[in-house]
Structures are given as C-alpha cells and as structure tokens.
Design an enzyme around this catalytic site. Sequence first.
Site, PDB file in Angstrom:
ATOM      1  N   GLN A 247      -2.609  -2.401   7.494  1.00  0.00           N
ATOM      2  CA  GLN A 247      -2.942  -3.842   7.527  1.00  0.00           C
ATOM      3  C   GLN A 247      -3.811  -4.213   6.328  1.00  0.00           C
ATOM      4  O   GLN A 247      -3.672  -3.617   5.279  1.00  0.00           O
ATOM      5  CB  GLN A 247      -3.634  -4.230   8.853  1.00  0.00           C
ATOM      6  CG  GLN A 247      -2.740  -4.122  10.066  1.00  0.00           C
ATOM      7  CD  GLN A 247      -2.753  -2.746  10.666  1.00  0.00           C
ATOM      8  OE1 GLN A 247      -3.796  -2.144  10.815  1.00  0.00           O
ATOM      9  NE2 GLN A 247      -1.599  -2.247  11.029  1.00  0.00           N
TER      10      GLN A 247
ATOM     11  N   LYS B 286       0.832  -1.219   0.000  1.00  0.00           N
ATOM     12  CA  LYS B 286       0.000   0.000   0.000  1.00  0.00           C
ATOM     13  C   LYS B 286       0.858   1.258   0.000  1.00  0.00           C
ATOM     14  O   LYS B 286       0.537   2.250  -0.632  1.00  0.00           O
ATOM     15  CB  LYS B 286      -0.906   0.027   1.244  1.00  0.00           C
ATOM     16  CG  LYS B 286      -1.926  -1.075   1.282  1.00  0.00           C
ATOM     17  CD  LYS B 286      -2.697  -1.064   2.581  1.00  0.00           C
ATOM     18  CE  LYS B 286      -1.893  -1.474   3.785  1.00  0.00           C
ATOM     19  NZ  LYS B 286      -1.416  -2.841   3.812  1.00  0.00           N
TER      20      LYS B 286
ATOM     21  N   HIS C  84       6.133   0.322   6.072  1.00  0.00           N
ATOM     22  CA  HIS C  84       6.272   0.369   4.616  1.00  0.00           C
ATOM     23  C   HIS C  84       7.715   0.630   4.269  1.00  0.00           C
ATOM     24  O   HIS C  84       8.372   1.425   4.925  1.00  0.00           O
ATOM     25  CB  HIS C  84       5.493   1.529   4.008  1.00  0.00           C
ATOM     26  CG  HIS C  84       4.092   1.635   4.471  1.00  0.00           C
ATOM     27  ND1 HIS C  84       3.186   0.638   4.294  1.00  0.00           N
ATOM     28  CD2 HIS C  84       3.443   2.631   5.101  1.00  0.00           C
ATOM     29  CE1 HIS C  84       2.033   1.018   4.790  1.00  0.00           C
ATOM     30  NE2 HIS C  84       2.164   2.224   5.295  1.00  0.00           N
TER      31      HIS C  84
HETATM   32  P1  IMP Z   1      -1.523  -6.504  15.988  1.00  0.00           P
HETATM   33  O1  IMP Z   1      -2.104  -5.580  14.955  1.00  0.00           O
HETATM   34  O2  IMP Z   1      -0.075  -6.202  16.308  1.00  0.00           O
HETATM   35  O3  IMP Z   1      -2.381  -6.619  17.198  1.00  0.00           O
HETATM   36  O4  IMP Z   1      -1.498  -7.970  15.332  1.00  0.00           O
HETATM   37  C1  IMP Z   1      -2.698  -8.673  15.022  1.00  0.00           C
HETATM   38  C2  IMP Z   1      -2.563  -9.462  13.731  1.00  0.00           C
HETATM   39  O5  IMP Z   1      -2.421  -8.560  12.649  1.00  0.00           O
HETATM   40  C3  IMP Z   1      -1.311 -10.361  13.661  1.00  0.00           C
HETATM   41  O6  IMP Z   1      -1.619 -11.509  12.894  1.00  0.00           O
HETATM   42  C4  IMP Z   1      -0.303  -9.515  12.932  1.00  0.00           C
HETATM   43  O7  IMP Z   1       0.678 -10.289  12.288  1.00  0.00           O
HETATM   44  C5  IMP Z   1      -1.209  -8.821  11.930  1.00  0.00           C
HETATM   45  N1  IMP Z   1      -0.660  -7.546  11.491  1.00  0.00           N
HETATM   46  C6  IMP Z   1      -0.663  -6.374  12.149  1.00  0.00           C
HETATM   47  N2  IMP Z   1      -0.077  -5.415  11.414  1.00  0.00           N
HETATM   48  C7  IMP Z   1       0.279  -5.982  10.249  1.00  0.00           C
HETATM   49  C8  IMP Z   1       0.900  -5.488   9.055  1.00  0.00           C
HETATM   50  O8  IMP Z   1       1.222  -4.323   8.893  1.00  0.00           O
HETATM   51  N3  IMP Z   1       1.098  -6.411   8.087  1.00  0.00           N
HETATM   52  C9  IMP Z   1       0.711  -7.704   8.187  1.00  0.00           C
HETATM   53  N4  IMP Z   1       0.136  -8.197   9.274  1.00  0.00           N
HETATM   54  C10 IMP Z   1      -0.098  -7.346  10.298  1.00  0.00           C
END
Ligand code: IMP
Length: 443
Positions: free
Chosen positions: A224, A18, A43
Amino acid sequence: MTINNIITVGAQWGDEGKGKIVDFLSAEADWVVRFQGGANAGHTLCVDDKVYKLSLVPSGVIAKKPKLLVGSGVVIDPESMVDEITRLIEAGLSVSPERLRVSAVAGVILPIHKMLDEIRETKGRKIGTTGRGIGPAYEDRVGRRGIRMGDLLDPAGFEASLEALYQHHLPVFAYFGLTPPPMEDTIASMQQIVPRLAPYIEPSPYLMFHAQLNNARVLYEGAQGAMLDVDYGTYPYVTSSSTLPAQALMGGPASWSALDRHEKGPHFYRLGVTKAYSTRVGEGPMPSQLDDAIGESIATKGAEFGTVTGRARRCGWIDLVALRYVARLGGLHGLAVTRLDILDGFEQVGVCVGYEGVPRDCVLDAQVMSQAKPIFRYFEGWDGTANVRHWHLLPKPARKFLEFLAVETSTELALVSTGPTRESTMVLSDVMGAFCRTTNKYE
Ligand code: IMP
C-alpha cells in the site's frame, strides 16, 4: 557508500510500482522481506517478456539470489498463498521452503474475515476496501483472538481458537440476519491447505537478526502507501496496518543491532516510491484529483485499474504537499519516481505545491485534505521518455520536474522508471548503485 538495508515504501496511496522497484533492486539482495499488509496489494511485474502477478510473495522472487520472508506484520489468506506459490512454481520460479519463509506470528485471514469486510462495507461506513478481509483479520489480531500461522500446525488448538473467534463475531451476523461461512468448511479447507504450507512456516523471530549480524543485504518491501497508514494516513480511509518505514523493524522483524551500526551514515536507507502523478482507489480525499480530460487521459495512458480488484483509480497531478508529509514522517532518504513516461505528450505537467490557506507543515488528516483546494504549479511538458534509461537522455523539462520533486521533499532522486521492464530503470544514487551492483548510473 554501501548500505546493506533498504526499506521501500509506497509514498502515496499505493500502486506506485513498488513491485517493479523491489524486483529491480533484488538482483544482489540476500533477503527480500514483506513486512505488512496482505493480499490487498497486487503487483504486476514484467521481466524478460513474461508477466508475473504477485500478492503476498515478496517481489524478490523473480531474481534468483534472494531468500524471501513474509514477515510477522503480514496477514495471510492461506488459500490464496498456496495458489500464489503454485502459480509461481508453474511459471518456473524457485519457491521452495528453503527459499521462502513465512513468519509463524503472521496473522491468518479466514473466510469469516472476508464476509465481515463485506458486511462493514455494505452496512457500515464504506472505506472502499479491497474486500480481502484484511481489516477484520488485523482487528482480531490486536483483539487477541486472532489465529496466527503457527497456530495452524496444531489442529486441535486451531479448532478451539476458531470456535472462540466465531463466538465473538456471531452477534454481528445475527444483528444483520446473516449466517457466517460454515466453520466446518473452514476446518476442512485448512486440513487440505496446512500440509502444503507447513514447511514454509518459520518459528524463529531471529531470522533477520542472524542474517543481518552476518551483513546480509536485506530489502524490505512495504505494501500500500504511506497515505494509507493506519495512524498517519487519511484516517479512517486507510488500510489496517502501518505502512511507514518504521514498521519494517517490527513487521520483519529487523535486527536492531544492524540499525545501530550507523557510523558511516544511515544503515537503513528509506526509499519512497512515487508515481510521477497521483492515483487513489477506494474512498477518501485526494486534493489533486483531476475530474477532467487530463485526469481521464492519465487514467487511460496509465491503464489505472487495480491489479487485485480491477477497480478504476482516481488520477491527478502529483501531490507534493502529501509527498513532503510522507518524506518527513517516513524519514525518506530517496525517491524512486515511476511512470514518468505516462506524462509524455502533455503540453504542461502540473505539480500540486500547496493547498489554499493551509500552512506548509499542517497535519494532513482526512478533514484537512477533504477541504483542501490544490495550488498547481505547471512545468513545460515533454515527450519521448518511454524506456529511456540515462539521465542525460531525458528531455530537459522532465529533468527539471524530477529535480523539483527531490528538492521540495529534501530527498535524493534515487531511481527513475520510464517503463514496465527492468531495463527501463535509471539509477541515480550511489547507494542504489552499490546495493544492486549496477554501473548504469555512469553509463
Ligand atoms: P483494505 O486494505 O482492503 O482494508 O482497504 C483499505 C483502503 O486501502 C482502501 O481505500 C483500499 O482501496 C486501499 N488499498 C488497500 N490495498 C491497496 C493497494 O494495494 N493499492 C491501493 N490501495 C489499496
């Protein structure tokens, strides 16, 4: 057709590229707005032989023109925000308080949130989070005990709120025989950081209202991916915010009046960014995952390791079942397909077109997805797409593959990216062409 507002979201599980797409579209934008997530996202942008790493600051920072807003839907670790601003200034970019605004309503991530994140991951259900304290900070926000960016400007009020927040969480620490990070340390570090952040804090929720009333060109940048949406993703293996385009309206916030001006078509164009294949990091189902030499080859060629955490990503063919679900839920108008070049050299390229025994319009929750057996359709492979920037120069099988993605998701092919640089991007949609005022489409 000119559309002044574009909302970009990840259409998979994050890491779709993105940042590169937002940078590409930013050249003529007046504002670039981050509307959810925190420094869990990362990024890497390659522009003019330089590599920039961003977490919180909108990806429009490299382009000269746009102003930048870190919107109300974001959660911010003040320390990492100051570090990021410092790094960007050192890299020669303009990150003045006149250019970058940070919503006073955005949530604050504190050291205690990072420790709670770690406790949940190691002693509770493992989600595979990024460990940045994102989930606990959002929990405090909806629990009405959170601290917001604007609160940092009132030191006495901040200390009282911090104490209440600690009181709420202490039983968890006591239960596991752990001690939270000392409150005095948090107060001391905020005393250092807040004077640097204060000029950036924007008290008005009307910023975008006024800008959009004046026909500003606004690019909303999601973090995300849609399959990690807190409600519609593979719950509980999701992030803690809404990652779908609708969140841009509240997490900016955007002007509803601008949304109403739709006589000539959609006034908010919703662009889903997807890789030409799938990746996922962290726990949770991924039906099209390939635990074989092909999956490994995609991971190696694509260097599929997290920008923020360095974790290896699971890889597989693109999942059209998930993409269709996201296109419908997010009301996507167009797709930006990234990393087409990584699929160069495969004899065949797979697309997951269905799950065995699962009806086409089934709700894709974690239960359905964890049992799903993918049905793959294979396209003839191709080679030589790296850095190609014109549709007619792409090999025919690659064009067929791309067209199939658009038809199956009822979207238009808006952009295709064939390498990390701005130059390796092709514009296939009139709306995109008009927004960034490029004529590349017709070259
Ligand atoms: P959190 O956002 O750190 O709470 O993680 C929750 C879930 O979202 C996990 O599976 C992370 O690996 C995924 N996740 C969070 N941010 C990213 C990102 O920027 N890219 C890919 N996965 C993400």
